[in-house]
Motif scaffolding. Structure first.
Motif, PDB file in Angstrom:
ATOM      1  N   ALA A  93     -25.973  28.447 -57.815  1.00 32.77           N
ATOM      2  CA  ALA A  93     -26.079  29.635 -58.662  1.00 32.77           C
ATOM      3  C   ALA A  93     -26.149  30.896 -57.812  1.00 32.77           C
ATOM      4  CB  ALA A  93     -27.318  29.525 -59.554  1.00 32.77           C
ATOM      5  N   VAL A  94     -26.841  30.815 -56.680  1.00 35.09           N
ATOM      6  CA  VAL A  94     -26.896  31.952 -55.764  1.00 35.09           C
ATOM      7  C   VAL A  94     -25.562  32.095 -55.038  1.00 35.09           C
ATOM      8  CG1 VAL A  94     -28.119  33.003 -53.825  1.00 35.09           C
ATOM      9  CG2 VAL A  94     -29.382  31.611 -55.474  1.00 35.09           C
ATOM     10  N   GLY A  95     -24.963  30.960 -54.694  1.00 32.38           N
ATOM     11  CA  GLY A  95     -23.674  30.989 -54.026  1.00 32.38           C
ATOM     12  C   GLY A  95     -22.599  31.671 -54.856  1.00 32.38           C
ATOM     13  N   GLU A  96     -22.648  31.491 -56.171  1.00 34.73           N
ATOM     14  CA  GLU A  96     -21.667  32.127 -57.040  1.00 34.73           C
ATOM     15  C   GLU A  96     -21.803  33.649 -57.010  1.00 34.73           C
ATOM     16  OE1 GLU A  96     -22.164  30.452 -60.883  1.00 34.73           O
ATOM     17  OE2 GLU A  96     -21.406  28.460 -60.312  1.00 34.73           O
ATOM     18  N   LEU A  97     -23.023  34.146 -56.839  1.00 34.37           N
ATOM     19  CA  LEU A  97     -23.250  35.596 -56.809  1.00 34.37           C
ATOM     20  C   LEU A  97     -22.918  36.206 -55.451  1.00 34.37           C
ATOM     21  CD1 LEU A  97     -26.647  35.845 -58.736  1.00 34.37           C
ATOM     22  CD2 LEU A  97     -24.350  36.262 -59.618  1.00 34.37           C
ATOM     23  N   THR A  98     -23.043  35.416 -54.405  1.00 37.29           N
ATOM     24  CA  THR A  98     -22.840  35.934 -53.049  1.00 37.29           C
ATOM     25  C   THR A  98     -21.472  35.587 -52.476  1.00 37.29           C
ATOM     26  OG1 THR A  98     -23.818  33.943 -52.074  1.00 37.29           O
ATOM     27  CG2 THR A  98     -25.308  35.795 -52.542  1.00 37.29           C
ATOM     28  N   GLY A  99     -20.773  34.647 -53.129  1.00 37.01           N
ATOM     29  CA  GLY A  99     -19.487  34.195 -52.600  1.00 37.01           C
ATOM     30  C   GLY A  99     -19.619  33.250 -51.427  1.00 37.01           C
ATOM     31  N   LEU A 100     -20.831  32.701 -51.224  1.00 34.39           N
ATOM     32  CA  LEU A 100     -21.068  31.814 -50.090  1.00 34.39           C
ATOM     33  C   LEU A 100     -20.975  30.345 -50.508  1.00 34.39           C
ATOM     34  CD1 LEU A 100     -24.180  33.569 -48.494  1.00 34.39           C
ATOM     35  CD2 LEU A 100     -21.847  33.566 -47.580  1.00 34.39           C
TER      36      LEU A 100
END
Length: 219
Positions: free
Chosen positions: A74-81
């Motif tokens: 979920a954090v990866g989707e916001l950061t592109g990581l």
């Protein structure tokens, strides 16, 4: 903060516990059991992810268990990581307790429960791990993340209630028995903020706890 003007900027690590699972809600011991997030857990992730993304991580590392991966992604989707998986960040293995309700564990294993309540570092569920066992593997994983960070960079590490606490304690050099007495476990979708203390007097990085059980809401 660096004690030397113009010196290296401090590195930062955010160690986050996964969101609530269906087993958390049902008060079932999980250990390495691969349970899914509950509806409340999905809501927790949606609320917490923007706050964690705001730290500006350059890398996201997660336990390979589904509940941690879902939270990290979920954090990866916001950061592109992308999310890098590391099984050493898994939760404590709880042996025969895995899949049992908390009340059943208290009824069937009163001596082990009593020892844990006294703060003794006995194996969970007879054949499971001790907190020192978890500290050895999860602490090594966290130190590798720290060593891979550049000047002023931030990492996000997503783990579990026990593995997050013992790994963070290991990185700052805090005795695990002391940590067990002093710090409460992280609430679901809450995190620890670790900040590098600087290298002015030593070539070895020192880390400090800047925040414990941080989150966007009251648990």
């Amino acid at each position: 903060m660096s004690l030397v003007p113009g010196g290296p900027r401090p590195r930062r690590i955010v160690v986050m516990r996964h969101a609530e699972t269906v087993d958390n809600a049902a008060r079932v011991w999980q250990g390495h059991r691969d349970s899914a997030l509950s509806d409340r857990g999905e809501q927790q992730v949606a609320a917490a992810a923007p706050h964690v993304a705001a730290y500006g991580p350059v890398v996201i590392v997660s336990s390979d268990l589904r509940r941690a991966v879902s939270t990290a992604e979920a954090v990866g989707e916001l950061t592109g990581l992308p999310v890098r998986l590391d099984e050493r960040l898994r939760e404590v293995h709880v042996g025969e307790w895995q899949g049992l309700h908390v009340d059943d564990v208290h009824e069937r294993y009163p001596e082990i429960v009593a020892a844990l309540d006294r703060g003794e570092d006995v194996p969970k569920g007879v054949t499971g791990e001790t907190r020192q066992d978890v500290a050895a593997r999860a602490g090594a994983a966290l130190r590798e993340v720290a060593d891979g960070l550049g000047d002023g960079e931030t990492a996000l590490v997503v783990a579990h209630g026990v593995s997050a606490r013992v790994a963070a304690s290991d990185l700052v050099g805090l005795d695990q028995d002391v940590s067990d007495r002093v710090f409460r476990g992280l609430d679901n979708c809450h995190w620890v903020e670790l900040v590098e203390a600087g290298k002015s007097f030593s070539a070895t990085a020192r880390w400090r706890i800047a925040g414990w059980n941080l989150g966007p809401w009251k648990a």
